[in-house]
Design a protein around this motif. Structure first.
Motif, PDB file in Angstrom:
ATOM      1  N   ALA A  12       0.819  -1.212   0.000  1.00 58.53           N
ATOM      2  CA  ALA A  12       0.000   0.000   0.000  1.00 58.53           C
ATOM      3  C   ALA A  12       0.852   1.262   0.000  1.00 58.53           C
ATOM      4  CB  ALA A  12      -0.944  -0.004   1.196  1.00 58.53           C
ATOM      5  N   GLY A  13       2.063   1.171   0.505  1.00 62.16           N
ATOM      6  CA  GLY A  13       2.924   2.348   0.563  1.00 62.16           C
ATOM      7  C   GLY A  13       4.100   2.263  -0.381  1.00 62.16           C
ATOM      8  N   SER A  14       3.999   1.419  -1.405  1.00 62.89           N
ATOM      9  CA  SER A  14       5.123   1.200  -2.307  1.00 62.89           C
ATOM     10  C   SER A  14       4.689   1.388  -3.760  1.00 62.89           C
ATOM     11  CB  SER A  14       5.689  -0.218  -2.109  1.00 62.89           C
ATOM     12  OG  SER A  14       6.085  -0.432  -0.764  1.00 62.89           O
TER      13      SER A  14
ATOM     14  N   ALA B  92       4.547   1.430 -13.988  1.00 62.46           N
ATOM     15  CA  ALA B  92       4.582   1.585 -12.540  1.00 62.46           C
ATOM     16  C   ALA B  92       3.169   1.745 -11.993  1.00 62.46           C
ATOM     17  CB  ALA B  92       5.439   2.786 -12.167  1.00 62.46           C
ATOM     18  N   THR B  93       2.905   1.088 -10.869  1.00 59.40           N
ATOM     19  CA  THR B  93       1.608   1.167 -10.199  1.00 59.40           C
ATOM     20  C   THR B  93       1.818   1.653  -8.782  1.00 59.40           C
ATOM     21  OG1 THR B  93       0.747  -0.678 -11.522  1.00 59.40           O
ATOM     22  CG2 THR B  93      -0.433  -0.107  -9.504  1.00 59.40           C
TER      23      THR B  93
ATOM     24  N   GLU C 282      -7.924  -4.482  -4.799  1.00 59.35           N
ATOM     25  CA  GLU C 282      -6.871  -4.417  -5.808  1.00 59.35           C
ATOM     26  C   GLU C 282      -5.513  -4.780  -5.229  1.00 59.35           C
ATOM     27  OE1 GLU C 282      -8.580  -0.952  -8.813  1.00 59.35           O
ATOM     28  OE2 GLU C 282      -7.642  -0.381  -6.904  1.00 59.35           O
ATOM     29  N   LEU C 283      -5.270  -4.382  -3.979  1.00 55.58           N
ATOM     30  CA  LEU C 283      -4.008  -4.758  -3.329  1.00 55.58           C
ATOM     31  C   LEU C 283      -3.918  -6.275  -3.166  1.00 55.58           C
ATOM     32  CD1 LEU C 283      -3.685  -1.974  -0.600  1.00 55.58           C
ATOM     33  CD2 LEU C 283      -2.116  -2.383  -2.506  1.00 55.58           C
TER      34      LEU C 283
ATOM     35  N   ARG D 256      -0.964 -11.914  -7.570  1.00 57.20           N
ATOM     36  CA  ARG D 256      -0.225 -11.919  -8.836  1.00 57.20           C
ATOM     37  C   ARG D 256       1.271 -11.980  -8.580  1.00 57.20           C
ATOM     38  NH1 ARG D 256      -2.065  -7.076 -11.350  1.00 57.20           N
ATOM     39  NH2 ARG D 256      -4.064  -8.170 -11.362  1.00 57.20           N
ATOM     40  N   ILE D 257       1.731 -11.227  -7.599  1.00 51.52           N
ATOM     41  CA  ILE D 257       3.164 -11.194  -7.290  1.00 51.52           C
ATOM     42  C   ILE D 257       3.630 -12.550  -6.759  1.00 51.52           C
ATOM     43  CG2 ILE D 257       4.880 -10.182  -5.733  1.00 51.52           C
ATOM     44  CD1 ILE D 257       3.348  -7.532  -5.974  1.00 51.52           C
TER      45      ILE D 257
END
Length: 813
Positions: free
Chosen positions: A345-347, A360-361, A370-371, A377-378
């Motif tokens: 959330a902070g990256s 970039a997102t 979405e997070l 996905r990651i």
């Protein structure tokens, strides 16, 4: 309260102060427009080009801040060069697990074909760019790096030229460092490292006019004195690189490339690439050509690499990094993956293999759902994702003029700094950079997403370096004359620039003549209308299916007006004008800025005028004539610039040949149809023919009101002092072709024999009629001229453009 440098900047605004900033903004926009500075936007539906966006205020960097940046960038470019040398050499970094193999050999930009290759000159990197941001404490952090073909070196030069002229007092008082010395060092370094026994030839390789930064490529080539080439201009023979010129193949020793590695060689890389040179990698491996930068540097652009640089710096340089990177985690490592998932959330989430800054997102804009989707996905594709800490971009003042008032607005910015090689394993940092400003709605400093740019003023406490690109080492009398060689592609585009300039002028004059005749006192002359109808169809002003003017004068007129600006379904005036601009854009580096501005202005005004003529179904012949008259004035300016403002090299001779070839065919066919339709024997038709040849004033000055055929043929066919006569055109064309072929004085080359020799033309013979009353000799001559134009076009293409007309040879291999 502004900082001391900004306070000094505003103190130098002059007596009018902030009141004068709107005027300076208008001047800035006009300079951008007049200089033709464009940035192509692929997703823009309104056209491929838009004006470059430049803000009024520069970014000001203090000497102390610049010292930190310079030291950090110099260290980083040395580190990256050492990494690349190891990766394509002994690969000790991979063996010692200082670099994960997946980040290198798994990167699509890693070129196995370059492993074990020591590049010409010994350096892998000659230009590197570093994107950096400043934190609230004033410290600079590296966000990303570009090594394949970093853009900005040309745009920042234009930014400097414009901004320094708008604020000359501030520029002088603040002691802003100059840029020319670094560009000169780059060129000198490339020349010194090129594998050449004598003066090396270095070219700038561009993807072509449709690339987003093509303006910069043409501008840099002109500024640095390099030949601008596309892949089709080059060829590899026996592991050596050559430039295709009109004189043959000339060796090339160095390439400053402006395209990504994967497009360089369709034989070994992307087979569908039409931008590269087949066999180029083999020439590089043989050490016969220097390429800046050496192919294979794409893996260095991966954001994931930033997380490994501190350890690599300690290992390779024995030093800690002088300028830190933002905290970066490559998710292909389990420990990094587990550590970063709670911090999404902070990256900022970035693709590992997508290149610097792509896709970039920002996590802070994502919802909880979405997070969670990103986290899943990651986890599934961990190696493909890299997470970077989020740093709010520092801001700089920008000037905003609008309905709500004039005021200074802070905008987020990012600075791109360039390091260039000035010798073997030696670099220097350009004392400036490309400052990119985010749009009001975004925190992303992307020109593709509506961002802007600013000049970058690096201040110094010492003396300002006044070095220029001019060389003074040798007196001018020792400089040997060097002719400018034209590439085959540039020559072909110059040839078609000449043809389309003449074709645009001819069709515009013909369209004017038709509209004037349809609404003039001779509008009932059937021979005149028949001739104009034939000419209109032949010149593609109307479609063949349109009823001729002899049958339906108004339908014919409306069809002609409707087709003037139609480039989709017709090849009328607008089509030719658009093709003219296309040919000019391909050789823009050879045209003066004034010449380019005339072309762009003519195109814009013509199509906007055509839109007004045809809107609401009002096909006004009066308005159409006004638009055509304006275009005729513009084409006169174009031909004047081509005739009087360009060097008489072989490229210009082909441009001139193209124009005269087009004129010969058009005028000969026009006169032939005038005889066949008997318009020439009609009073109105006679005057129309003279007008189409643009010889009305001359004819009446010499022959008053005579309307006899011998007088007309004397002026329009035989007079070799009239540039609109067939005799003058044929004589000039033969002379251009002889000069192009390098023939001795008085000698006519074979290619010129196609054009009839006007010295053998006889007025008496042309005026003779046969038993049927036809001008057989004259019509045969006109047909010869028309056929010669077509054949000569093919012959020139075979000899100089496709090189299929004769065996070519290499020069100076």
């Amino acid at each position: 309260m502004p900082s001391p440098p900004w306070a000094r900047f505003f103190e130098n605004l002059g007596h009018d102060g902030f009141i004068d900033l709107n005027r300076r903004t208008v001047n800035l926009e006009r300079q951008v427009r007049d200089n033709g500075i464009t940035y192509n936007v692929y997703a823009d539906a309104n056209g491929p080009q838009r004006p470059w966006s430049l803000d009024l205020f520069p970014l000001i960097i203090t000497p102390e801040s610049w010292q930190q940046i310079e030291a950090g960038v110099l260290q980083r470019v040395q580190l990256l060069d050492r990494i690349m040398a190891d990766v394509y050499g002994p690969q000790q970094l991979l063996a010692r697990n200082l670099l994960p193999p997946a980040l290198v050999q798994g990167h699509p930009g890693y070129l196995r074909a370059m492993h074990g290759v020591t590049p010409a000159g010994g350096a892998h990197l000659h230009i590197a760019a570093f994107d950096m941001a400043r934190d609230p404490a004033g410290n600079w952090w590296v966000i990303s790096q570009r090594t394949q073909a970093p853009s900005g070196l040309g745009y920042l030069l234009e930014n400097r030229l414009i901004t320094s002229r708008l604020f000359p007092e501030a520029f002088r008082d603040l002691k802003v460092q100059r840029l020319a010395a670094t560009y000169r060092a780059l060129v000198d370094g490339l020349r010194a490292m090129c594998p050449a026994d004598s003066e090396p030839r270095i070219v700038l390789l561009t993807p072509g006019p449709y690339n987003e930064t093509y303006f910069e490529h043409a501008y840099l080539a002109r500024y640095l004195g390099l030949t601008l080439v596309e892949g089709s201009d080059l060829t590899v023979r026996d592991q050596r690189l050559y430039l295709k010129t009109l004189q043959g193949l000339e060796p090339v020793h160095g390439i400053l490339k402006r395209l990504d590695d994967e497009f360089l060689d369709p034989l070994e890389l992307r087979s569908d690439s039409r931008l590269g040179v087949p066999g180029l990698l083999q020439a590089i491996r043989a050490g016969n050509v220097l390429v800046a930068n050496a192919p294979g540097s794409a893996f260095l652009e991966s954001t994931a690499l930033l997380g490994f640089l501190p350890a690599l710096s300690r290992h390779l340089l024995g030093e800690e990094l002088k300028m830190p990177s933002l905290a970066t985690w490559w998710c292909g490592e389990r420990a990094a993956l587990e550590a970063v998932l709670p911090q999404l959330a902070g990256s900022v989430i970035k693709p590992t293999y997508g290149g610097a800054g792509s896709g970039a997102t920002l996590g802070k804009y994502l919802s909880r759902r979405e997070l969670d989707e990103w986290a899943g996905r990651i986890v599934r594709e961990s190696e493909d994702h890299t997470v970077q800490a989020y740093l709010p971009l520092s801001q700089m003042p920008t000037w905003k003029h609008g309905p709500e008032g004039d005021h200074i607005v802070p905008r987020s910015m990012m600075l791109r700094v360039f390091a260039v090689s000035d010798g073997v394993r030696s670099w220097r940092v350009l004392p400036g950079g490309l400052t990119r400003i985010a749009s009001a709605a975004l925190e992303i400093t992307s020109m593709q997403r509506g961002g802007s740019s600013a000049d970058t003023w690096v201040l110094t406490h010492g003396e300002v370096d006044a070095t220029s690109l001019l060389h003074y080492e040798q007196p001018a009398v020792d400089i040997a004359h060097r002719s400018r060689s034209a590439t085959s592609r540039a020559a072909e585009n110059l040839f078609w620039l000449g043809r389309y300039t003449e074709r645009t002028e001819n069709t515009a004059r013909l369209a004017r003549l038709i509209l004037e005749s349809l609404n003039g006192e001779d509008q009932t002359s059937q021979p005149l209308l028949a001739w104009l109808s034939e000419m209109a169809v032949a010149g593609a002003l109307v479609l063949p299916a349109v009823p001729p003017a002899t049958q339906s004068r108004r339908v014919f007129e409306r069809s002609l007006i409707a087709g003037l600006g139609d480039t989709e379904d017709a090849t009328s005036v607008g089509f030719n004008l658009q093709a003219l601009r296309g040919a000019a854009s391909a050789v823009r580096e050879r045209l003066s800025q004034e010449q380019w501005n005339v072309i762009m202005r003519a195109e814009k005004e013509f199509f906007s005028g055509c839109a007004l003529v045809t809107e609401d179904g009002d096909y006004s012949s009066v308005e159409a004539l006004r638009v055509l008259e304006a275009l005729s004035g513009a084409t006169a300016a174009m031909t004047g610039a081509q005739t009087d403002r360009m060097t008489r090299d072989d490229g210009w001779r082909l441009l001139s040949s193209g124009r005269h070839l087009e004129r010969l065919g058009f005028l000969a066919a026009s006169l032939g149809w005038a005889i066949e339709t008997e318009a020439l024997f009609d009073e109105g038709g006679f005057e129309a023919v003279v007008a189409l040849f643009d010889s009305t004033i001359t004819f009446h000055a010499q022959y008053q009101q005579r309307h006899d055929i011998p007088a007309l043929l004397d002026l329009l066919v035989l007079d070799r002092d009239n540039p609109r006569s067939l005799g003058w055109v044929a004589q000039t064309l033969r002379g251009r072709l002889a000069k192009l072929a390098g023939s001795a004085a008085g000698e006519v080359p074979d290619i010129a024999l196609t054009v009839p020799d006007p010295r053998q033309w006889s007025l008496q013979a042309m005026c003779e009629r046969d038993a049927d009353g036809k001008y057989t000799v004259l019509l045969d001559l006109l047909q010869q001229c028309t056929d010669a134009a077509y054949k000569l076009s093919d012959d020139l293409g075979a000899r100089y453009f496709t090189h299929s007309g004769d065996a070519r040879h290499s020069v100076g291999a």
